[in-house]
Scaffold this motif. Structure first.
Motif, PDB file in Angstrom:
ATOM      1  N   ASP A 687       0.867  -1.174   0.000  1.00 30.29           N
ATOM      2  CA  ASP A 687       0.000   0.000   0.000  1.00 30.29           C
ATOM      3  C   ASP A 687       0.905   1.225   0.000  1.00 30.29           C
ATOM      4  O   ASP A 687       1.829   1.330   0.817  1.00 30.29           O
ATOM      5  CB  ASP A 687      -0.885  -0.029   1.254  1.00 30.29           C
ATOM      6  CG  ASP A 687      -1.803   1.176   1.339  1.00 30.29           C
ATOM      7  OD1 ASP A 687      -1.945   1.896   0.335  1.00 30.29           O
ATOM      8  OD2 ASP A 687      -2.384   1.385   2.423  1.00 30.29           O
ATOM      9  N   HIS A 688       0.647   2.153  -0.893  1.00 30.98           N
ATOM     10  CA  HIS A 688       1.513   3.335  -1.003  1.00 30.98           C
ATOM     11  C   HIS A 688       1.602   4.101   0.308  1.00 30.98           C
ATOM     12  O   HIS A 688       2.618   4.728   0.601  1.00 30.98           O
ATOM     13  CB  HIS A 688       1.005   4.257  -2.118  1.00 30.98           C
ATOM     14  CG  HIS A 688       1.347   3.771  -3.488  1.00 30.98           C
ATOM     15  ND1 HIS A 688       2.376   4.261  -4.228  1.00 30.98           N
ATOM     16  CD2 HIS A 688       0.770   2.803  -4.249  1.00 30.98           C
ATOM     17  CE1 HIS A 688       2.433   3.641  -5.395  1.00 30.98           C
ATOM     18  NE2 HIS A 688       1.464   2.748  -5.433  1.00 30.98           N
ATOM     19  N   LYS A 689       0.563   4.064   1.111  1.00 34.41           N
ATOM     20  CA  LYS A 689       0.579   4.832   2.356  1.00 34.41           C
ATOM     21  C   LYS A 689       1.610   4.282   3.329  1.00 34.41           C
ATOM     22  O   LYS A 689       2.116   4.990   4.194  1.00 34.41           O
ATOM     23  CB  LYS A 689      -0.811   4.803   2.996  1.00 34.41           C
ATOM     24  CG  LYS A 689      -0.995   5.831   4.115  1.00 34.41           C
ATOM     25  CD  LYS A 689      -2.445   5.924   4.524  1.00 34.41           C
ATOM     26  CE  LYS A 689      -2.647   7.030   5.559  1.00 34.41           C
ATOM     27  NZ  LYS A 689      -2.393   8.372   4.998  1.00 34.41           N
ATOM     28  N   GLU A 862      -9.468   1.311   2.896  1.00 36.27           N
ATOM     29  CA  GLU A 862      -8.670   2.290   2.155  1.00 36.27           C
ATOM     30  C   GLU A 862      -7.457   1.645   1.509  1.00 36.27           C
ATOM     31  O   GLU A 862      -7.063   2.012   0.398  1.00 36.27           O
ATOM     32  CB  GLU A 862      -8.265   3.426   3.091  1.00 36.27           C
ATOM     33  CG  GLU A 862      -9.461   4.270   3.537  1.00 36.27           C
ATOM     34  CD  GLU A 862      -9.109   5.256   4.639  1.00 36.27           C
ATOM     35  OE1 GLU A 862      -7.926   5.286   5.064  1.00 36.27           O
ATOM     36  OE2 GLU A 862     -10.013   5.993   5.081  1.00 36.27           O
ATOM     37  N   MET A 863      -6.862   0.661   2.195  1.00 38.03           N
ATOM     38  CA  MET A 863      -5.726  -0.041   1.615  1.00 38.03           C
ATOM     39  C   MET A 863      -6.143  -0.745   0.324  1.00 38.03           C
ATOM     40  O   MET A 863      -5.472  -0.630  -0.718  1.00 38.03           O
ATOM     41  CB  MET A 863      -5.168  -1.068   2.600  1.00 38.03           C
ATOM     42  CG  MET A 863      -4.010  -1.883   2.035  1.00 38.03           C
ATOM     43  SD  MET A 863      -3.494  -3.234   3.115  1.00 38.03           S
ATOM     44  CE  MET A 863      -4.830  -4.403   2.859  1.00 38.03           C
ATOM     45  N   LEU A 864      -7.254  -1.476   0.357  1.00 37.96           N
ATOM     46  CA  LEU A 864      -7.724  -2.183  -0.833  1.00 37.96           C
ATOM     47  C   LEU A 864      -8.040  -1.206  -1.957  1.00 37.96           C
ATOM     48  O   LEU A 864      -7.738  -1.472  -3.134  1.00 37.96           O
ATOM     49  CB  LEU A 864      -8.972  -3.004  -0.500  1.00 37.96           C
ATOM     50  CG  LEU A 864      -8.808  -4.154   0.502  1.00 37.96           C
ATOM     51  CD1 LEU A 864     -10.129  -4.877   0.673  1.00 37.96           C
ATOM     52  CD2 LEU A 864      -7.732  -5.127   0.037  1.00 37.96           C
ATOM     53  N   THR A 865      -8.626  -0.082  -1.608  1.00 37.15           N
ATOM     54  CA  THR A 865      -9.001   0.889  -2.630  1.00 37.15           C
ATOM     55  C   THR A 865      -7.770   1.534  -3.242  1.00 37.15           C
ATOM     56  O   THR A 865      -7.696   1.727  -4.462  1.00 37.15           O
ATOM     57  CB  THR A 865      -9.924   1.958  -2.023  1.00 37.15           C
ATOM     58  OG1 THR A 865     -11.048   1.311  -1.423  1.00 37.15           O
ATOM     59  CG2 THR A 865     -10.410   2.920  -3.086  1.00 37.15           C
ATOM     60  N   ARG A 866      -6.782   1.867  -2.408  1.00 37.16           N
ATOM     61  CA  ARG A 866      -5.547   2.435  -2.953  1.00 37.16           C
ATOM     62  C   ARG A 866      -4.845   1.445  -3.879  1.00 37.16           C
ATOM     63  O   ARG A 866      -4.294   1.831  -4.914  1.00 37.16           O
ATOM     64  CB  ARG A 866      -4.613   2.862  -1.815  1.00 37.16           C
ATOM     65  CG  ARG A 866      -4.941   4.224  -1.227  1.00 37.16           C
ATOM     66  CD  ARG A 866      -3.840   4.706  -0.294  1.00 37.16           C
ATOM     67  NE  ARG A 866      -3.736   3.865   0.886  1.00 37.16           N
ATOM     68  CZ  ARG A 866      -4.358   4.098   2.039  1.00 37.16           C
ATOM     69  NH1 ARG A 866      -5.151   5.156   2.151  1.00 37.16           N
ATOM     70  NH2 ARG A 866      -4.208   3.308   3.074  1.00 37.16           N
ATOM     71  N   GLN A 892     -16.046  13.154  -4.687  1.00 40.89           N
ATOM     72  CA  GLN A 892     -15.940  12.799  -3.284  1.00 40.89           C
ATOM     73  C   GLN A 892     -14.728  11.904  -2.994  1.00 40.89           C
ATOM     74  O   GLN A 892     -14.641  11.323  -1.914  1.00 40.89           O
ATOM     75  CB  GLN A 892     -17.222  12.092  -2.839  1.00 40.89           C
ATOM     76  CG  GLN A 892     -18.454  12.991  -2.915  1.00 40.89           C
ATOM     77  CD  GLN A 892     -19.735  12.255  -2.558  1.00 40.89           C
ATOM     78  OE1 GLN A 892     -19.880  11.072  -2.888  1.00 40.89           O
ATOM     79  NE2 GLN A 892     -20.649  12.933  -1.882  1.00 40.89           N
ATOM     80  N   THR A 893     -13.811  11.800  -3.934  1.00 35.37           N
ATOM     81  CA  THR A 893     -12.603  11.006  -3.715  1.00 35.37           C
ATOM     82  C   THR A 893     -11.819  11.579  -2.542  1.00 35.37           C
ATOM     83  O   THR A 893     -11.355  12.730  -2.588  1.00 35.37           O
ATOM     84  CB  THR A 893     -11.710  11.014  -4.968  1.00 35.37           C
ATOM     85  OG1 THR A 893     -12.460  10.526  -6.091  1.00 35.37           O
ATOM     86  CG2 THR A 893     -10.484  10.145  -4.760  1.00 35.37           C
ATOM     87  N   PRO A 894     -11.641  10.818  -1.451  1.00 32.77           N
ATOM     88  CA  PRO A 894     -10.938  11.354  -0.266  1.00 32.77           C
ATOM     89  C   PRO A 894      -9.462  11.612  -0.545  1.00 32.77           C
ATOM     90  O   PRO A 894      -8.815  10.841  -1.275  1.00 32.77           O
ATOM     91  CB  PRO A 894     -11.106  10.242   0.777  1.00 32.77           C
ATOM     92  CG  PRO A 894     -12.237   9.398   0.288  1.00 32.77           C
ATOM     93  CD  PRO A 894     -12.179   9.469  -1.203  1.00 32.77           C
ATOM     94  N   THR A 895      -8.948  12.669   0.045  1.00 35.73           N
ATOM     95  CA  THR A 895      -7.532  13.008  -0.120  1.00 35.73           C
ATOM     96  C   THR A 895      -6.633  11.886   0.381  1.00 35.73           C
ATOM     97  O   THR A 895      -5.557  11.634  -0.176  1.00 35.73           O
ATOM     98  CB  THR A 895      -7.217  14.315   0.622  1.00 35.73           C
ATOM     99  OG1 THR A 895      -8.055  15.360   0.101  1.00 35.73           O
ATOM    100  CG2 THR A 895      -5.760  14.699   0.465  1.00 35.73           C
ATOM    101  N   ARG A 896      -7.065  11.169   1.409  1.00 33.92           N
ATOM    102  CA  ARG A 896      -6.221  10.118   1.973  1.00 33.92           C
ATOM    103  C   ARG A 896      -6.013   8.943   1.009  1.00 33.92           C
ATOM    104  O   ARG A 896      -5.151   8.101   1.246  1.00 33.92           O
ATOM    105  CB  ARG A 896      -6.805   9.625   3.292  1.00 33.92           C
ATOM    106  CG  ARG A 896      -8.204   9.047   3.194  1.00 33.92           C
ATOM    107  CD  ARG A 896      -8.753   8.686   4.561  1.00 33.92           C
ATOM    108  NE  ARG A 896     -10.092   8.116   4.492  1.00 33.92           N
ATOM    109  CZ  ARG A 896     -11.215   8.813   4.452  1.00 33.92           C
ATOM    110  NH1 ARG A 896     -11.149  10.136   4.480  1.00 33.92           N
ATOM    111  NH2 ARG A 896     -12.393   8.214   4.379  1.00 33.92           N
ATOM    112  N   LEU A 897      -6.803   8.875  -0.071  1.00 30.55           N
ATOM    113  CA  LEU A 897      -6.599   7.818  -1.071  1.00 30.55           C
ATOM    114  C   LEU A 897      -5.568   8.207  -2.122  1.00 30.55           C
ATOM    115  O   LEU A 897      -5.129   7.364  -2.906  1.00 30.55           O
ATOM    116  CB  LEU A 897      -7.921   7.495  -1.779  1.00 30.55           C
ATOM    117  CG  LEU A 897      -9.052   6.901  -0.941  1.00 30.55           C
ATOM    118  CD1 LEU A 897     -10.259   6.614  -1.831  1.00 30.55           C
ATOM    119  CD2 LEU A 897      -8.605   5.618  -0.243  1.00 30.55           C
ATOM    120  N   LEU A 898      -5.177   9.454  -2.140  1.00 30.53           N
ATOM    121  CA  LEU A 898      -4.315   9.923  -3.210  1.00 30.53           C
ATOM    122  C   LEU A 898      -2.879   9.445  -3.072  1.00 30.53           C
ATOM    123  O   LEU A 898      -2.057   9.642  -3.979  1.00 30.53           O
ATOM    124  CB  LEU A 898      -4.363  11.455  -3.282  1.00 30.53           C
ATOM    125  CG  LEU A 898      -5.785  12.033  -3.481  1.00 30.53           C
ATOM    126  CD1 LEU A 898      -5.731  13.543  -3.645  1.00 30.53           C
ATOM    127  CD2 LEU A 898      -6.490  11.383  -4.659  1.00 30.53           C
TER     128      LEU A 898
END
Length: 927
Positions: A687-689, A862-866, A892-898
């Motif tokens: 996961d990029h995060k 969020e991990m799966l979505t990223r 509505q794309t959350p900033t935390r997914l970027l």
């Protein structure tokens, strides 16, 4: 071209007298025998093509666009499949032109009409040529197809009539012409010599050649990968290497280098597993660098798939016999004869008999139905092995034996997992594994280790035990016919077999679904399914039942009578499991006691029967437990639910479904812990995060998704960055003024963006319904402007072929869902824009809810979505000169997914008008 026309006419194939029709989305373009072009709307076009057969491209797609069930026409694709069997051709006008090496344009509707006629002329001329290489057996097949009413029959037979077929081969009896496989000496135990990093880098240099650009990241990758090809350091676990390689690193050759060295030095195979068929094909191409001589490659590298992928010669023979008995009838009988004629032509010249992703014409599935194609494979485990008349020519047996002697075996994740689970004590199992597309291991393991107590599974088991119990054209031999010879001299085994055959009557029979939905269940299994369905329906909302998706309900607090139904079913299932296990024990005893008197064929049949019985007995044992425990607490390691599976609102299966909460646990126990070295690689393992965290934390998502966390020995890890300049080469845009819940606005946005890029666009959707509505809204406009639009779930063509068509057309557009996102590898100008309709959040079903609770709640979502966003974005840039835009139509794309996007890539939030302008300006760089 005039010479070809003259030659075809001399041979009696008056193809010039046949009018041509190219059926588009809005109009039909006609070319008459005098060369006059005319364009009509679909209604008038339908009237004309219904009166006389025309020359067309893909008669099934043409019929669908015309709004009719079937179309009598001269389909050039069918002619190509007959004339050039087992040879690749994209099912488009430009694809035919390229396959036939014709110097013709195929851009406009008029061009396509001219091209279709020219292709037909060339193919018929090929048939009449002295040097035609696929002549063997063609006359007999063409005669049978012509008698059944195939329109091409007369022109094909006329073209063939001028030359003598010296082989006198019966092309329908294709099995008689195929070479036998030969048994080989069992290989010695594999060596254990290590591959050194420098040797791996030297082999990589050889693969790349003298004039290639040296990439330091690729060299680091090839050196690190050798950890999986060194002697195992600890008995408790394998040498595991997790290697993340950014797009453009060259990871494929990076692991082929050490894998091929280890295989050569140790006289044993390395298995390379992928998730998608698309990557298997790419690997096949890359292996030509290692083995440039096709004859050597044929021996040293093998594409290996599950049995259900290969043509079964006995199924082909018996289906063909049934079809021939109905030859001359109209409708389905004609289609069946066309299909079987093309199948036997293909089987005669196929490289390996692979019908699913091999050299079989993939568009035939859309033409005649995937079920018909699957019915010609060994999809139900009904193989007779050495008792089959075609055993010595069997495609599956050839593939098995070739893989035993190969250096590199390219398989898929599912096959590796199934093999490991069913053959844990087999010394021939590979001990060195490479898992490419490692980000899919979690999903592959989820499928491999799940248990479904469902109507479809039960009906399949009954069919496997008792065979086909109603008259029909398809083969389905039960255990009695498969094991009569093996149990003939063993009264105890015969008794177990008879008990099993009788007990299997309690499983769902033919027509079980209509009886369950109609509340007229015939067996205890079917009665149990009635309670499953009743509980699901009782706990679903009216909105759920009106939708097209499947329905689910918890197993908790069962409806009245459900527990008793489960108890009764468990007793019936136990009566199946016991004789099944006892029969396996009896056959095992025979194998041991009479081993010195058994020929190798009989031994192989016994071993296969024992393995099949044991595997299914274990499954039924799990069913017994699941049925008996209705109303009890589900073990913590599992999640269990009730489901009515539906497609477009139509029910197709009902049952209790049990999955591991963490399927990488059995994957680690059954697969990884049994091998000596494994490499797991992908462009998006992490996961990029996580990447900015401490090293041990930054690999958390990779460890969780690959099973590394369950091993006693920690893996080695390395991440190699992409060499691409994403900041310069890409734009990421989030459009905030399109209402994602308004289909008309969404479709209009896709139209505007696709037009701005001039095509070369991939549209991704999180729901099939939205994909279809968008296609219907924009397809006519795009076609009018000369931009071909292909769509998964709309066009009757498999996904891999749609991607190939998209890749081949510089200005085409493609709409798809997850399978397209994962299977697209389109470098160059054919892909310059990706549009996602909305954030691809995980589907909130009961299985996901359990995993969400186990793996971190919102952070897991969020991990799966990223990871999905990162995979989709990664399709955009495949080489150094690629440029493109990635657009989200979800404000509505959350900033935390970027964090899904590479560091430094600017994400702009803007309106549709500004996004269109940016796309138009930026994609000009690629056009």
């Amino acid at each position: 071209m005039e010479d070809l026309v003259l030659q075809a006419e001399m041979e009696g194939a008056d193809i010039q007298a046949v009018p041509v029709a190219h059926v588009g989305i809005r109009t039909v373009t006609f070319l008459d025998p005098d060369g006059v072009i005319e364009e009509l709307d679909l209604d008038d076009g339908l009237s004309r093509v219904s009166k006389t057969p025309h020359l067309v491209l893909n008669r099934v797609m043409a019929a669908r666009r015309l709004g009719i069930g079937s179309l009598q026409a001269y389909d050039v694709l069918e002619l190509f499949a007959f004339v050039r069997p087992a040879r690749f051709c994209l099912p488009t006008a430009s694809g035919l032109v390229a396959a036939l090496s014709l110097d013709l344009a195929a851009r406009t509707e008029e061009d396509m009409c001219m091209a279709l006629r020219a292709c037909a002329v060339r193919l018929l001329a090929d048939l009449a040529s002295e040097t035609y290489r696929y002549r063997a057996g063609s006359g007999r097949v063409a005669t049978a197809m012509a008698r059944a009413g195939w329109l091409w029959g007369a022109p094909v037979m006329s073209a063939l009539s001028g030359l003598r077929d010296d082989s006198r081969e019966d092309g329908l009896a294709v099995w008689s012409a195929l070479p036998d496989w030969e048994e080989t000496v069992p290989p010695p135990p594999p060596g254990d010599d290590p591959v050194e990093p420098d040797d791996s880098k030297n082999r990589l240099a050889q693969l790349l050649g003298d004039n290639s650009e040296e990439r330091e990241g690729q060299r680091r990758y090839a050196a690190a990968a050798t950890h999986a090809f060194r002697p195992r350091e600890f008995a408790e676990g394998p040498n595991l290497q997790l290697l993340e390689a950014g797009t453009g690193t060259g990871k494929t050759l990076g692991y082929i280098a050490p894998a091929s060295l280890w295989a050569e030095n140790n006289d044993a195979a390395v298995w390379i597993a992928t998730y998608t068929k698309n990557l298997q094909r790419q690997l096949d191409q890359e292996l030509s660098r290692l083995y440039p001589d096709p004859r050597i490659k044929q021996k040293r590298a093998v594409i290996r798939k599950g049995r259900e992928n290969y043509a079964c010669l006995l199924n082909i023979e018996e289906t063909l016999r049934a079809v021939m008995m109905r030859a001359g009838m109209q409708g389905a009988a004609l289609n069946d004869m066309i299909l079987m004629g093309l199948v036997v032509r293909w089987a005669r010249f196929s490289r390996d008999g692979d019908m699913i992703g091999g050299d079989f014409p993939s568009w035939l599935g859309g033409h005649f139905g995937l079920g018909r194609i699957a019915g010609l494979t060994d999809r139900r485990g009904e193989c007779l092995y050495s008792a089959c008349a075609h055993y010595r020519k069997c495609f599956i047996e050839k593939a098995v034996r070739r893989s035993r002697q190969a250096d590199l075996v390219v398989a898929n994740h599912a096959l590796v997992m199934v093999q490991a689970a069913t053959r844990m004590d087999d010394p021939d199992m590979p001990r060195r594994l490479v898992f490419d597309e490692g980000h899919h291991l979690f999903d592959a393991a989820d499928s491999a280790f799940a248990v479904h107590l469902s109507g479809q599974e039960g009906a399949d088991l009954r069919r496997w035990i008792r065979g086909k119990e109603q008259a029909g054209s398809t083969r389905a031999r039960g255990l009695k016919s498969r094991m009569d010879e093996l149990t003939a001299d063993d009264p105890e085994a015969r008794q177990h077999l008879d008990w099993l055959l009788e007990s299997a009557r309690s499983l769902p029979g033919e027509g079980w679904l209509s009886r369950v939905t109609g509340a007229v269940a015939a067996t205890e299994f079917e009665k149990f399914l009635m309670f499953v369905r009743a509980q699901v329906m009782a706990r679903s909302s009216e909105r759920d039942t009106r939708g097209g998706h499947g329905l689910e309900a918890s197993v908790a607090d069962p409806v009245e009578g459900f527990i008793d139904a489960g108890a009764r079913l468990s007793l019936k299932l136990d009566d199946i499991q016991k004789p099944m296990t006892a029969l396996a024990v009896s056959l095992k005893r025979k194998l041991i006691e009479d081993g010195d008197m058994l020929d190798s064929g009989t031994r192989g049949r016994l071993e296969s029967a024992i393995r099949s019985l044991t595997l299914r007995a274990e499954m039924v044992k799990l069913w017994v437990s699941m049925a008996a425990s209705i109303g009890e607490k589900v073990p913590d390691e599992f999640v269990e639910w009730l489901e009515v599976d539906r497609i477009q609102g139509r029910e197709r299966d009902i049952g209790v479904f049990r999955h591991f909460v963490d399927p990488t646990k059995p994957f680690a126990d059954v697969v990884l812990s049994q091998c000596h070295g494994a490499l797991i690689t992908s462009a998006t393992l992490r996961d990029h995060k996580d990447k900015n965290a401490e090293d041990s934390v930054s690999w958390y998502s990779a460890d969780v998704r690959t099973g590394a966390q369950h091993l006693m020995i920690a893996p080695k890890r390395l991440s190699v960055s992409s060499p691409f300049d994403y900041q310069k080469q890409t734009k990421v845009l989030i459009v905030g003024d399109v209402n994602k819940n308004d289909p008309e606005q969404v479709a209009a946005a896709y139209r505007s963006l696709f037009l701005a890029s001039g095509g070369g666009a991939l549209g991704l959707f999180t729901a099939i319904s939205r994909l279809r509505s968008t296609y219907a809204a924009i397809a006519p406009d795009l076609e009018h402007l000369g931009l071909p639009l292909f769509a998964q779930h709309v066009d009757p063509i498999d996904t891999a072929t749609l991607v190939d068509m998209f890749r081949d057309e510089k200005d085409a557009c493609l709409l798809g869902t997850d399978a397209v996102r994962d299977g697209v590898d389109v470098p160059g100008t054919s892909l310059r824009l990706i549009v996602f309709d909305r954030v691809p959040w995980p589907r909130p079903n009961l299985l996901h809810r359990a995993r969400r609770a186990a793996f971190g709640g919102r952070h897991y979502d969020e991990m799966l979505t990223r990871l999905k966003l990162g995979q989709a974005y990664g399709r955009l840039v495949r080489r150094a000169d690629d440029y493109g835009c990635f657009v989200m139509l979800d404000g509505q794309t959350p900033t935390r997914l970027l964090d899904a996007f590479p560091d430094g890539v600017e994400v702009q939030r803007l309106g549709l008008q500004e996004a269109v302008e940016i796309v138009r300006d930026f994609t000009d760089l690629k056009r």
